[in-house]
Scaffold this motif. Sequence first.
Motif, short mmCIF file in Angstrom:
data_model
loop_
_atom_site.label_atom_id
_atom_site.label_comp_id
_atom_site.label_asym_id
_atom_site.label_seq_id
_atom_site.Cartn_x
_atom_site.Cartn_y
_atom_site.Cartn_z
N MET A 201 1.66 17.30 -28.68
CA MET A 201 0.76 18.06 -27.43
C MET A 201 -0.51 18.65 -27.78
SD MET A 201 2.34 21.36 -25.54
CE MET A 201 3.70 20.80 -24.77
N ALA A 202 -1.12 18.44 -27.09
CA ALA A 202 -2.65 19.10 -27.33
C ALA A 202 -3.05 19.80 -26.10
CB ALA A 202 -3.68 17.96 -27.44
N VAL A 203 -3.61 21.17 -26.37
CA VAL A 203 -3.92 22.08 -25.41
C VAL A 203 -5.34 22.67 -25.44
CG1 VAL A 203 -3.41 24.18 -24.04
CG2 VAL A 203 -1.41 22.75 -24.78
N SER A 204 -6.20 22.47 -24.93
CA SER A 204 -7.58 22.84 -24.87
C SER A 204 -8.18 23.64 -23.88
CB SER A 204 -8.46 21.77 -25.36
OG SER A 204 -9.92 22.15 -25.46
N ALA A 205 -8.66 25.00 -24.04
CA ALA A 205 -9.15 25.87 -23.08
C ALA A 205 -10.33 26.62 -23.27
CB ALA A 205 -8.05 26.65 -22.32
N ILE A 206 -11.50 26.45 -22.07
CA ILE A 206 -12.53 27.40 -21.97
C ILE A 206 -12.61 28.33 -21.22
CG2 ILE A 206 -15.01 27.11 -22.34
CD1 ILE A 206 -14.95 24.30 -23.86
N ILE A 207 -12.96 29.52 -21.27
CA ILE A 207 -13.44 30.38 -20.25
C ILE A 207 -14.84 30.85 -20.76
CG2 ILE A 207 -13.19 32.58 -19.06
CD1 ILE A 207 -10.18 32.16 -19.32
N SER A 208 -15.68 30.56 -19.77
CA SER A 208 -17.14 30.73 -20.21
C SER A 208 -17.92 31.45 -19.13
CB SER A 208 -17.92 29.46 -20.84
OG SER A 208 -19.36 29.81 -21.19
N SER A 209 -18.60 32.70 -19.72
CA SER A 209 -19.25 33.40 -18.58
C SER A 209 -20.68 33.58 -19.10
CB SER A 209 -18.45 34.65 -18.11
OG SER A 209 -19.28 35.60 -17.24
N ASN A 210 -21.79 33.38 -18.21
CA ASN A 210 -22.96 33.56 -18.55
C ASN A 210 -23.61 34.17 -17.59
OD1 ASN A 210 -22.98 31.95 -21.20
ND2 ASN A 210 -22.51 30.36 -19.70
#
Length: 633
Positions: A201-210
């Motif tokens: 299993m692979a889990v990848s997450a990004i939360i980006s705020s500019n």
Amino acid sequence: TAIGGMVVRNDVRAAVESYVDHATVSTTSLTITATEEATIKATADSVVSSSGGSAYGSGTSLAINGIIATNLILSKSNAYITDSDITTTTGDLTLDAQNTSIINAINKSVTTTGDTGVGVTLAFNTIGWEAQNILFQAIDAIIGTDIGNEQPAEVKAYIEDTDLDIAGNLSLNAESKAQLKAETSNSATSAASAIVNASGMAVSAIISSNMVSSVADAYITTGNYKYTDDQTIQELANGDRVKQDDGTIFRYIGDSQLMVTDYDYSTLTQPEELLQGKRVRLNDDIGDAKTGEIYEYIGESRTTSETAIDLTLEDYTDTDLWKKVSGSLEISLADMTFTDTTQWEQVRTTENDLTISGQITISAKDDASIDAKTNMKSISSTTNDGGASMLGGLVDAIMTDYKYSSKSGTQTVEKDHYIRVASDHEAGGVTGGIYRYKGTESASIDLDAEDFSVRDTWERITRSSASDTIPNIGNVTSSDSQAFGGIVVRNDLRSSVQSYIQYATINSAGDINISAEESATINANDESTVTSSGGSAYGTGKSDAVNGIIATNLVLSKANAFITDSDVTTTAGNLTIDAKNTSAINATINSSTSSGDKAIGVTLAFNTIGWEAQNVLFRAIDALLGTSIGNEQ
């Protein structure tokens, strides 16, 4: 199991002021300059790798990787003259304010494993926004709300309530550059391989705020005020101005009297103790106390309670224990004593005289931009091929065995010895290739300097991979593979430029130029790849790939140049008022989702110029139904 985490915070706050206040100045020429440069260059690079398990799929190999990176700049640069009398006998009066705020942030995260890999990156970059906690920043980014408060990167050049007699030119220039560049990447890879029973299993997450907020103002004003002395107002801040009936203006210099908005608890909270001075906000009506009101506890501190204190049971109308501190303060300006010099300062009683022998230039310019790149990968591959790949790899290793490499220096080489040519070998031969020595007798050879392309001495050996010749029978047991990936990215750019003359009487012998120029640009590139490979030759096992993107790009900008409530005369020149606003969004999204079984991909993209921020739900409804829940700005 491998677990890695990184928390980074870079916080730069700076303010520059250059000014003349309450002064009489006579000089040949006068220049007032304020220059601010605030820069953050930050790189966060995190790698987590786990290798384990067994050839029969048992055991656990877990890799978890997390980055939380926050970069914040709050800056201000002001050049000004207030409540003064300025004379230049031969030269110019120049006010120049410059504010440059730059963030260059790179966040990289790589997670690899033979079983389960999870990588999460939270990246928050702000220029001109107050600091807030990570939870609120994440909510703002995900939902699109405005929990945080703007505190724009500010640049101002202004003259206020001042007499001028300038023999040369008058120039006011305010220039802002607020630029944010962010690169965020997160890769999670699971490559599970065994004879039987492996899963991955692979889990990848990004939360980006500019987020960028900036303001540039250049102006001349006299007699500016906020209130008149017959008003009853809700609050009074230090610096507020009040005009009396006869035209006299006073500035408040006492302590600010502001409505309370902060609190320590809500009535949903059950604290272990209640200290004097703590404030409580009501979430529901309690007796005669109303929802939203804030009360301060003024009774004796309660520190010995055996159970948690239920704030819904308090009597907030009991004035011995509680004091209401929210709501309007109902300040009557008619009751103020403006002659009290500890509280009030007289600003002016007559019109200011502004005489300029040369030309007048009032210019404000803002160059604000966000350049954001986001790349997310979640790749899961599970192989249970009964050992075929392992056998092929073993045969390949045996068949490509060699005695020396070209970096082995001087060695005694015998017939049929194999030499591998290094990748940086320059004396001759194919780099990475394997060569057989053809000589009939052993020889001492400097392999570092040997030319392996000489065919009388060397023969290059080329073989096909054994892995390619062994039949691929596929996965022989259920080979579960799951890949999940998600990106939430918010780019929010707000900027304002104003250049003006207000409440002033000005006489000039030259040109009068008033200009405001705004450039607000977002360049956004978001890439998301989710791949899952699994299952079996018999149709058992699962292979799931789920991919989601929510991307929001917002620009709010304005450029105003104007003259209001003023008497402006030029005897020998032209009057030019010019305002320009260039606002642009360039946004690209590439999303790829693939699987041998189930694949789900969802993309929500919202791009607005001149519309107030709103939550994702309302944006989605607007997009689907064509409504206008949001407000134009």
